[in-house]
Design a protein around this motif. Structure first.
Motif: not given
Length: 179
Positions: A94-101
């Protein structure tokens, strides 16, 4: 005097025109929808594996359960559950803004979540139906880059009689909601 009357007449027409113009206004609502393309793609289906149950166990005993970590290893289980083996963790990109969440297990992280499932619970997978007396709480965790893992952190049956022999398959939908 003529000039004053003419001037008053022009002023009256101007004020009247302005009032007529001001009374003929309208408002319009403007709407725009912004969509985030997370480009979700499943790379590996989740297979909980084989759950082996002690045939001599107390089948009416409640809360038969096991816990699993993000590597797919069973961390604890009730004695009547002999083993859980052959687990293959699910994965997706998934290309999401905040994968570290998603660096800690979560049923919804960085806007990722499971559609139609309460707190990420997969109902009925242990019995092959939609019975809510047994469930697996699914978790999402960030793996690397834009790759994420899905695993059953906790599976429970309220009663062993609800575990039905055989292979059971369910479908979940992973979704992204921008926050």
């Amino acid at each position: 005097m003529k000039n004053y009357i003419l001037l008053l007449g022009v002023a009256a027409v101007s004020i009247g025109s302005y009032c007529a113009y001001a009374g003929n206004s309208a408002t319009m609502t403007v709407t725009a929808t912004i969509a985030h393309d997370a480009s979700l793609s499943v790379t590996q289906d989740l297979d909980i594996g084989t759950i082996t149950i002690d045939a001599g166990a107390c089948f009416s005993c409640y809360n038969q359960e096991f816990y699993m970590d993000s590597s797919g290893s069973v961390t604890s289980k009730v004695d009547s559950i002999i083993s859980v083996s052959g687990t293959t963790l699910g994965s997706f990109t998934a290309n999401i803004a905040n994968p570290s969440a998603c660096n800690t297990p979560s049923s919804s992280c960085g806007g990722l979540g499971f559609d139609g499932l309460n707190n990420g619970a997969l109902f009925g997978i242990l019995s092959g139906d939609d019975d809510r007396r047994n469930e697996c709480d699914l978790q999402i965790i960030h793996s690397a880059g834009n790759t994420f893992k899905v695993y059953p952190q906790h599976c429970i049956a309220m009663n062993l009689t609800y575990y039905k022999p055989g292979k059971h398959t369910k479908t979940i939908t992973i979704s992204y909601t921008a926050s």
